[in-house]
Design a protein around this motif. Sequence first.
Motif, PDB file in Angstrom:
ATOM      1  N   GLY A 158     -10.940 -39.590 -11.897  1.00 38.75           N
ATOM      2  CA  GLY A 158     -10.069 -40.338 -11.938  1.00 38.75           C
ATOM      3  C   GLY A 158      -9.637 -41.342 -10.773  1.00 38.75           C
ATOM      4  N   GLU A 159      -8.354 -41.674 -10.597  1.00 36.70           N
ATOM      5  CA  GLU A 159      -8.145 -42.759  -9.321  1.00 36.70           C
ATOM      6  C   GLU A 159      -8.820 -42.511  -8.093  1.00 36.70           C
ATOM      7  OE1 GLU A 159      -4.452 -45.041  -7.667  1.00 36.70           O
ATOM      8  OE2 GLU A 159      -4.048 -43.151  -8.601  1.00 36.70           O
ATOM      9  N   ILE A 160      -8.569 -41.155  -7.517  1.00 41.01           N
ATOM     10  CA  ILE A 160      -9.079 -40.672  -6.095  1.00 41.01           C
ATOM     11  C   ILE A 160     -10.452 -40.685  -6.150  1.00 41.01           C
ATOM     12  CG2 ILE A 160      -8.775 -38.239  -6.358  1.00 41.01           C
ATOM     13  CD1 ILE A 160      -7.297 -38.191  -3.662  1.00 41.01           C
ATOM     14  N   GLU A 161     -11.231 -40.031  -7.343  1.00 40.40           N
ATOM     15  CA  GLU A 161     -12.669 -39.762  -6.930  1.00 40.40           C
ATOM     16  C   GLU A 161     -13.027 -41.220  -7.182  1.00 40.40           C
ATOM     17  OE1 GLU A 161     -14.173 -35.573  -7.972  1.00 40.40           O
ATOM     18  OE2 GLU A 161     -13.458 -36.693  -9.791  1.00 40.40           O
ATOM     19  N   THR A 162     -12.895 -42.159  -8.139  1.00 37.06           N
ATOM     20  CA  THR A 162     -13.586 -43.409  -8.608  1.00 37.06           C
ATOM     21  C   THR A 162     -13.125 -44.228  -7.263  1.00 37.06           C
ATOM     22  OG1 THR A 162     -13.046 -43.017 -10.882  1.00 37.06           O
ATOM     23  CG2 THR A 162     -13.432 -45.206 -10.104  1.00 37.06           C
ATOM     24  N   SER A 163     -12.125 -44.236  -6.692  1.00 40.74           N
ATOM     25  CA  SER A 163     -11.666 -45.123  -5.426  1.00 40.74           C
ATOM     26  C   SER A 163     -12.628 -44.618  -3.955  1.00 40.74           C
ATOM     27  CB  SER A 163     -10.398 -44.882  -4.908  1.00 40.74           C
ATOM     28  OG  SER A 163      -9.211 -45.376  -5.965  1.00 40.74           O
ATOM     29  N   ILE A 164     -12.776 -43.544  -3.862  1.00 42.74           N
ATOM     30  CA  ILE A 164     -13.831 -43.101  -2.785  1.00 42.74           C
ATOM     31  C   ILE A 164     -15.298 -43.578  -3.338  1.00 42.74           C
ATOM     32  CG2 ILE A 164     -15.009 -41.099  -1.737  1.00 42.74           C
ATOM     33  CD1 ILE A 164     -12.440 -39.601  -1.957  1.00 42.74           C
ATOM     34  N   LEU A 165     -15.560 -43.683  -4.602  1.00 43.08           N
ATOM     35  CA  LEU A 165     -16.811 -44.042  -4.665  1.00 43.08           C
ATOM     36  C   LEU A 165     -16.975 -45.412  -4.679  1.00 43.08           C
ATOM     37  CD1 LEU A 165     -17.702 -41.068  -5.583  1.00 43.08           C
ATOM     38  CD2 LEU A 165     -19.190 -41.930  -7.227  1.00 43.08           C
ATOM     39  N   LEU A 166     -15.959 -45.911  -5.129  1.00 36.97           N
ATOM     40  CA  LEU A 166     -16.020 -47.651  -5.117  1.00 36.97           C
ATOM     41  C   LEU A 166     -16.159 -47.991  -3.544  1.00 36.97           C
ATOM     42  CD1 LEU A 166     -13.202 -48.721  -7.526  1.00 36.97           C
ATOM     43  CD2 LEU A 166     -15.611 -49.316  -7.688  1.00 36.97           C
ATOM     44  N   HIS A 167     -15.639 -47.237  -2.597  1.00 35.62           N
ATOM     45  CA  HIS A 167     -16.083 -47.568  -1.127  1.00 35.62           C
ATOM     46  C   HIS A 167     -17.322 -47.016  -0.649  1.00 35.62           C
ATOM     47  CE1 HIS A 167     -14.839 -48.356   3.006  1.00 35.62           C
ATOM     48  NE2 HIS A 167     -15.112 -47.034   3.207  1.00 35.62           N
ATOM     49  N   ALA A 168     -17.506 -45.657  -1.075  1.00 36.51           N
ATOM     50  CA  ALA A 168     -18.772 -45.288  -0.225  1.00 36.51           C
ATOM     51  C   ALA A 168     -19.912 -45.427  -0.908  1.00 36.51           C
ATOM     52  CB  ALA A 168     -18.525 -43.636  -0.141  1.00 36.51           C
ATOM     53  N   ALA A 169     -19.989 -45.613  -2.359  1.00 34.49           N
ATOM     54  CA  ALA A 169     -20.963 -45.810  -3.124  1.00 34.49           C
ATOM     55  C   ALA A 169     -21.041 -46.687  -4.284  1.00 34.49           C
ATOM     56  CB  ALA A 169     -21.659 -44.524  -3.517  1.00 34.49           C
ATOM     57  N   PRO A 170     -20.679 -48.068  -4.093  1.00 29.77           N
ATOM     58  CA  PRO A 170     -20.026 -48.736  -5.252  1.00 29.77           C
ATOM     59  C   PRO A 170     -20.958 -49.011  -6.367  1.00 29.77           C
ATOM     60  CG  PRO A 170     -20.425 -49.920  -3.079  1.00 29.77           C
ATOM     61  CD  PRO A 170     -20.468 -48.535  -2.798  1.00 29.77           C
ATOM     62  N   ASP A 171     -22.324 -49.050  -5.940  1.00 28.98           N
ATOM     63  CA  ASP A 171     -23.274 -49.137  -7.250  1.00 28.98           C
ATOM     64  C   ASP A 171     -23.408 -48.107  -8.094  1.00 28.98           C
ATOM     65  OD1 ASP A 171     -23.975 -51.656  -5.880  1.00 28.98           O
ATOM     66  OD2 ASP A 171     -25.807 -51.025  -4.692  1.00 28.98           O
ATOM     67  N   ALA A 172     -22.810 -46.902  -7.843  1.00 25.45           N
ATOM     68  CA  ALA A 172     -22.775 -45.557  -8.461  1.00 25.45           C
ATOM     69  C   ALA A 172     -21.693 -45.712  -9.476  1.00 25.45           C
ATOM     70  CB  ALA A 172     -22.755 -44.416  -7.540  1.00 25.45           C
ATOM     71  N   VAL A 173     -20.910 -46.673  -9.297  1.00 26.89           N
ATOM     72  CA  VAL A 173     -19.572 -46.780 -10.334  1.00 26.89           C
ATOM     73  C   VAL A 173     -19.936 -47.661 -11.517  1.00 26.89           C
ATOM     74  CG1 VAL A 173     -17.264 -47.270 -10.603  1.00 26.89           C
ATOM     75  CG2 VAL A 173     -18.315 -46.306  -8.484  1.00 26.89           C
TER      76      VAL A 173
END
Length: 235
Positions: A158-173
């Motif tokens: 959801g929001e928190i996991e997707t947000s962390i990945l958008l910051h840490a590994a954006p190409d993985a989203v």
Amino acid sequence: MTLWTIATAADEARRQAAVAVLPIGSFEQHGSHLPLATDTIVASAIATALAELYDLFLLPPLTLSCSHEHAAWRGTVSLSSTTLTAIINDVVASLHGQGIDHLVLVNGHGGNYVLSNIVQEANTDRPRLALFPGRQDWDQARRDARLDSTTHDDMHAGEIETSILLHAAPDAVGPDFGTADHLTERPHLLTLGLAAYTSTGVVGQPSLATDAKGQAVLASLARSFADTLTTLTRE
């Protein structure tokens, strides 16, 4: 962002850290917009932030753990709780052999219930292990990052996991995160597994996620960790 250590033996000899940090992730479904390695990326991002801020010995992540509630989805791979316990005990013994007697387990997967027992058993005579983040740390991070969802509703992908990945590994989203929301109660999750409550594997609102929120969550967790570190190393 580098999500794993590239330190050399010489680097660690100079650091002489008294505390090691072990990221513990998983390899499980996270809907169609996040990778199977999501929890490993999350745990590694948190652990890296802690190691950098507090100058700790960063270990490589454990990439498999207890994901049995996601077994209905192809690609999910699990370890038994006894295997996970044995791996951590081996890490503890190896660290002890080089004079490091404090270890922080940075958990990125909510289904790793056994980690609480491992930490409890290790600390019967004095503090040796810590488990981070705790519920209060996550709750504080949600407030600091001004997340819109609640811990209960925002369970998975959801929001928190997707947000962390958008910051840490954006190409993985994946680009479909904006249309992947799914909210549901799951009263018998341990009995029926997650597939009884979601066909996509999502329980939460990834559409609310942003890079800025992910950055703020990680910064908040790094600040909150000071109390855990002080408690662990108090003589």
